[in-house]
Design an enzyme around this catalytic site. Structure first.
Site, short mmCIF file in Angstrom:
data_model
loop_
_atom_site.label_atom_id
_atom_site.label_comp_id
_atom_site.label_asym_id
_atom_site.label_seq_id
_atom_site.Cartn_x
_atom_site.Cartn_y
_atom_site.Cartn_z
N GLY A 79 0.92 -1.30 -0.07
CA GLY A 79 -0.13 -0.11 0.03
C GLY A 79 0.86 1.14 0.00
N GLU A 95 -0.68 0.53 -6.53
CA GLU A 95 0.28 0.12 -5.54
C GLU A 95 0.34 -1.57 -5.77
OE1 GLU A 95 1.94 1.50 -3.24
OE2 GLU A 95 1.22 3.61 -3.07
N GLU A 99 4.03 -3.00 -6.15
CA GLU A 99 4.66 -3.56 -4.91
C GLU A 99 4.80 -5.14 -5.46
OE1 GLU A 99 4.73 -2.40 -1.08
OE2 GLU A 99 3.47 -0.75 -1.33
N PRO A 116 -6.13 6.59 15.69
CA PRO A 116 -5.03 7.38 15.74
C PRO A 116 -3.82 6.75 16.10
CG PRO A 116 -6.62 8.02 17.53
CD PRO A 116 -7.30 7.08 16.69
N GLU A 147 10.58 -6.81 -1.57
CA GLU A 147 10.59 -8.06 -1.23
C GLU A 147 8.77 -8.25 -1.03
OE1 GLU A 147 12.54 -11.15 1.73
OE2 GLU A 147 12.88 -8.82 2.00
#
Lengths: 275, 275
Positions: A79, A95, A99, A116, A147
């Site tokens: 992400g 993404e 990735e 939060p 990786e």
DNA sequence: CCAAAAGTGTTTTTCATACACCCATGC
DNA sequence: GCATGGGTGTATGAAAAACACTTTTGG
């Protein structure tokens, strides 16, 4: 206000509002009072493939190793931050390709996470559920610098994950299991032309059931019926499955029919299976 | 990479990662390259209440009038930017109370919206579905400065809405309809003690059906069964409904039993109703 | 022939639907 | 009484589940 007994206020009887703001002035991003919480996307990409240790098929998920703090060196979901010019699903696809090299996976939004304490930077992550047939993964040779690895979901407890990704994955697996019951989602995890046995294996792997709890013969009947009916039944929908030939036998046993999914992936089935 | 034929990489057999980053240094919010997309929450708060024009009950949603650009003066969903110290659901509850005075509504995440054209400020909105029984709304007297109104969903096409809020509401209504089938969500829209007729009215209003398409007698049987069974059946779950008395008759006709929902709101029903 | 895999026949049970009917109240 | 709303009895039909059995292949 909002008291149901007050004199009726009827927005639907008003005249239309003053003017349409296109890129109207005055709408800047800064609230001034608090720092903004940035938005990101993350992906739970699943496939069903042979278990590396067991003999049976297993539901597996892609993890990537983080190259930057926080949690540098930990395994995490793929992400990254959302860019100014892209939609959420575009960011998810970008993404995923960057990735893991996977292109064209089925993508659907799972949920968003914004506690939060989940990330020191205050990131709010919109998480996507992504599905790809195992046969399609091998084809991707475009290897990025990241990786990445497939991990069977029954091994996830042994892998420490960054941020709240363990909780996210738990929700993703639960959603995947429940969507098997009433959606066409399983067809995203088999090749374009598949046998009912292949589809059956997907169900067994995701639900983590044995052949006893879900007899193959009944499974075949149920899904075989999805290929029946006329192409245009006038009122309802066309059958979502079509027989497209016979698989060659690669071992003993009668060769199976090959099916093709011709429904829309997003469609929900009217039928509801209890498994 | 990610080729299933490569030498096996087993994250679950590795030693644990180096160290736990608590509030580790080095993780700042700024990516440097692009401006951040700020996160906000918005709410679709529904209730079922008498239709202002028709005689029957209607599904209604809260809208607020925007006091600032963009879309100043337009009707919109209540909501606002996420603050640094709060979770998504806390922000949803805070905005709901601030803009409509409603406290303690059922809240669940619906979806997130991040198309770059939806808002000139690039906001990503996490939208919550909120439900409250009509009887509880009258009680809220804490009136904020915001102008708010209930709008029956069948009148929404006549109200121009800010941003992409019309599309968001369409999704919310669709989700609400589909969740009636397999979840306990309808109990959030009736008082704590309710008759099956009241629950029935909620179903009719949300599904927009007449009494013909969904006979009351069968509805009663189905939901009455939810109150049967032992309190602890050893293996499954306790019945989600309990009979707690009789309603006094306020007109002709036999008085109805009063029921109480004692299941968990998030629980999905194993049963699946086709309506 | 045998084993293995694919698929069908048949019965049982479950359950949604339809609708006739009875129950309890106010007027 | 009669109208109104609350509920139950019972028949019917469609499937889901259970499981025996046939079909088609490789060895």
């Amino acid at each position: 206000m909002l008291d149901r007994a007050e004199p009726a206020r009827r927005p639907w009887d008003e005249e239309p509002p003053p003017a349409e703001p296109g890129g109207a002035p005055g709408g800047q991003a800064a609230p001034g009072e608090w720092p903004l919480r940035p938005a990101a996307v993350e992906l739970c990409l699943f496939t069903v493939a042979p278990h590396p240790e067991d003999a049976r098929d297993a539901l597996q998920v892609v993890l990537v190793r983080r190259g930057a703090p926080p949690f540098r060196g930990w395994w995490a979901l793929p992400g990254g931050l959302l860019r100014p010019d892209e939609s959420l699903s575009q960011a998810a696809a970008r993404e995923l390709a960057a990735e893991t090299g996977v292109i064209g996976a089925h993508l659907e939004q799972l949920a968003s996470f914004g506690d939060p304490t989940r990330d020191p930077r205050g990131t709010v992550s919109v998480v996507y559920l992504a599905l790809v047939a195992a046969a399609r993964v091998q084809l991707r040779a475009a290897a990025p610098a990241t990786e990445a690895a497939w991990v069977p979901v029954d091994q996830l407890t042994r892998v420490p994950l960054a941020f709240d990704h363990a909780a996210i994955l738990a929700l993703a697996v639960e959603r995947l299991r429940s969507k098997l019951k009433y959606s066409n989602i399983a067809f995203e995890l088999v090749p374009a032309r598949f046998t009912l046995r292949q589809l059956y294996r997907v169900y067994l792997a995701i639900l983590d059931r044995g052949e006893r709890q879900l007899p193959f013969s009944n499974f075949v009947r149920t899904f075989g019926r999805l290929a029946e009916g006329s192409v245009d039944d006038g009122f309802g929908r066309a059958p979502p499955l079509r027989v497209v030939g016979e698989a060659r036998a690669d071992g003993p046993g009668r060769p199976a029919r090959l099916y093709e999914f011709v429904g829309r992936p997003g469609d929900e089935r009217r039928e509801f299976y209890r498994w």
